[in-house]
Design a protein around this motif. Structure first.
Motif, PDB file in Angstrom:
ATOM      1  N   ILE A 183       0.830  -1.198   0.000  1.00  0.00           N
ATOM      2  CA  ILE A 183       0.000   0.000   0.000  1.00  0.00           C
ATOM      3  C   ILE A 183       0.873   1.259   0.000  1.00  0.00           C
ATOM      4  O   ILE A 183       0.519   2.272  -0.620  1.00  0.00           O
ATOM      5  N   ARG A 184       2.013   1.212   0.685  1.00  0.00           N
ATOM      6  CA  ARG A 184       2.932   2.354   0.645  1.00  0.00           C
ATOM      7  C   ARG A 184       3.316   2.677  -0.798  1.00  0.00           C
ATOM      8  O   ARG A 184       3.300   3.850  -1.209  1.00  0.00           O
ATOM      9  N   LYS A 185       3.645   1.663  -1.567  1.00  0.00           N
ATOM     10  CA  LYS A 185       4.055   1.872  -2.952  1.00  0.00           C
ATOM     11  C   LYS A 185       2.905   2.439  -3.798  1.00  0.00           C
ATOM     12  O   LYS A 185       3.115   3.314  -4.645  1.00  0.00           O
ATOM     13  N   ILE A 186       1.687   1.935  -3.561  1.00  0.00           N
ATOM     14  CA  ILE A 186       0.528   2.451  -4.307  1.00  0.00           C
ATOM     15  C   ILE A 186       0.287   3.916  -3.964  1.00  0.00           C
ATOM     16  O   ILE A 186       0.044   4.758  -4.838  1.00  0.00           O
ATOM     17  N   LEU A 187       0.368   4.247  -2.675  1.00  0.00           N
ATOM     18  CA  LEU A 187       0.139   5.626  -2.242  1.00  0.00           C
ATOM     19  C   LEU A 187       1.177   6.575  -2.828  1.00  0.00           C
ATOM     20  O   LEU A 187       0.849   7.713  -3.195  1.00  0.00           O
ATOM     21  N   GLU A 188       2.414   6.138  -2.902  1.00  0.00           N
ATOM     22  CA  GLU A 188       3.473   7.009  -3.410  1.00  0.00           C
ATOM     23  C   GLU A 188       3.233   7.399  -4.866  1.00  0.00           C
ATOM     24  O   GLU A 188       3.698   8.451  -5.315  1.00  0.00           O
ATOM     25  N   LEU A 246       2.661   4.622   7.501  1.00  0.00           N
ATOM     26  CA  LEU A 246       3.097   3.339   6.941  1.00  0.00           C
ATOM     27  C   LEU A 246       4.622   3.273   6.900  1.00  0.00           C
ATOM     28  O   LEU A 246       5.221   2.249   7.259  1.00  0.00           O
ATOM     29  N   ARG A 247       5.253   4.356   6.475  1.00  0.00           N
ATOM     30  CA  ARG A 247       6.716   4.375   6.413  1.00  0.00           C
ATOM     31  C   ARG A 247       7.318   4.178   7.807  1.00  0.00           C
ATOM     32  O   ARG A 247       8.314   3.461   7.968  1.00  0.00           O
ATOM     33  N   ARG A 248       6.701   4.817   8.801  1.00  0.00           N
ATOM     34  CA  ARG A 248       7.232   4.690  10.164  1.00  0.00           C
ATOM     35  C   ARG A 248       7.105   3.267  10.669  1.00  0.00           C
ATOM     36  O   ARG A 248       8.054   2.717  11.241  1.00  0.00           O
ATOM     37  N   LYS A 249       5.956   2.650  10.464  1.00  0.00           N
ATOM     38  CA  LYS A 249       5.761   1.287  10.955  1.00  0.00           C
ATOM     39  C   LYS A 249       6.695   0.308  10.247  1.00  0.00           C
ATOM     40  O   LYS A 249       7.220  -0.619  10.861  1.00  0.00           O
ATOM     41  N   LEU A 250       6.898   0.513   8.963  1.00  0.00           N
ATOM     42  CA  LEU A 250       7.810  -0.357   8.227  1.00  0.00           C
ATOM     43  C   LEU A 250       9.246  -0.145   8.699  1.00  0.00           C
ATOM     44  O   LEU A 250      10.017  -1.103   8.833  1.00  0.00           O
ATOM     45  N   SER A 251       9.611   1.112   8.956  1.00  0.00           N
ATOM     46  CA  SER A 251      10.959   1.401   9.434  1.00  0.00           C
ATOM     47  C   SER A 251      11.206   0.811  10.815  1.00  0.00           C
ATOM     48  O   SER A 251      12.271   0.236  11.083  1.00  0.00           O
ATOM     49  N   GLU A 252      10.219   0.933  11.702  1.00  0.00           N
ATOM     50  CA  GLU A 252      10.353   0.407  13.058  1.00  0.00           C
ATOM     51  C   GLU A 252      10.539  -1.106  13.069  1.00  0.00           C
ATOM     52  O   GLU A 252      11.175  -1.657  13.969  1.00  0.00           O
ATOM     53  N   ASN A 253       9.973  -1.773  12.069  1.00  0.00           N
ATOM     54  CA  ASN A 253      10.042  -3.236  12.025  1.00  0.00           C
ATOM     55  C   ASN A 253      11.050  -3.740  10.996  1.00  0.00           C
ATOM     56  O   ASN A 253      11.060  -4.928  10.686  1.00  0.00           O
TER      57      ASN A 253
END
Length: 264
Positions: A183-188, A246-253
């Protein structure tokens, strides 16, 4: 108990009420699909997954499931249209159940009017709820009775909470991160282009995944984003806020994601 009834067999049948049932699940979220897969497995059913409308049709050319569960928000078309098409094929042996995180007034009536025999709301409350709803629809189909309306969902008791927690603990968290990254990629791409259809898809997808993951922050941001677009606003600000989340959650994990990627 009669002498010819095996207690072990009887108990097994009660714990596996869908033994022998074959299911095709049309669901684009890997994480939500994993939840349904686990519930189907624990109920004795066999499940295949299609991640879009096109994939569902490909499966159905070769696979004749007893039950087709269709998520209404698919990436390449309407789940409601897929239900209408499957219903028009007039295959009485095949049962269709709609699946959606949208529990607004009229949604259940609309899926039944489209040809579905049942409706499940996401997130599915528990294994018992999943089993009860499908068993009720199967029984009604066999006897020709009216579709059993889904009861209002009240407060969950401790047993349901434990049941849900046990299922949640078994879910593959990697599937959740894969969903969020997609979804991050679609949003970008969709945000700069102002593609409202894609933005609405992203909002409902994140809402659904957030509910299944019991992530209040994801769910609240997705609904805030959707409400902004419903007012006719472009939704750019709330869309960018969701993208940042979304970017933050992906970065945290990231450490967990990378460690999983290197597992042989």
């Amino acid at each position: 108990m009669p002498h010819d009834v095996d207690p072990f067999t009887a108990n097994f049948a009660r714990s596996r009420p869908l033994m022998g049932v074959t299911i095709l699940l049309a669901e684009d979220s890997r994480f939500c699909s994993e939840a349904v897969r686990l519930m189907a497995l624990r109920s004795g059913a066999r499940l295949r997954r299609a991640d879009c409308v096109k994939s569902a049709y490909s499966h159905l050319k070769l696979y004749k499931p007893d039950l087709v569960i269709v998520d209404l928000g698919l990436p390449d078309g309407s789940g409601l249209d897929l239900i209408r098409d499957l219903s028009a094929q007039n295959r009485p042996e095949q049962i269709i159940i709609a699946l959606s995180g949208d529990d607004s007034d009229g949604i259940e009536a609309s899926v039944i009017a489209a040809g579905a025999q049942g409706f499940l709301t996401k997130p599915i409350r528990s294994l018992a709820n999943f089993q009860d709803r499908i068993v009720a629809v199967l029984a009604a189909h066999r006897t020709g009775q009216a579709y059993p309306v889904q009861p209002a969902e009240g407060d969950t008791d401790d047993a349901v909470d434990l049941d849900r927690q046990a299922l949640f603990d078994d879910l593959d968290r990697q599937a959740l991160f894969d969903d969020l990254d997609r979804i991050r990629k679609i949003l970008e791409t969709a945000l700069p282009e102002g593609d409202r259809a894609q933005l609405r898809y992203c909002a409902q997808f994140v809402d659904s995944v957030g509910q299944t993951a019991r992530d209040r922050e994801l769910t609240q941001q997705a609904r805030r984003f959707f409400r902004r677009m419903e007012t006719g606003a472009p939704g750019q600000e709330s869309g960018h806020q969701m993208l940042q989340l979304l970017r933050r959650k992906l970065s945290e994990n990231a450490p967990l994601i990378q460690s999983r990627e290197h597992v042989a």
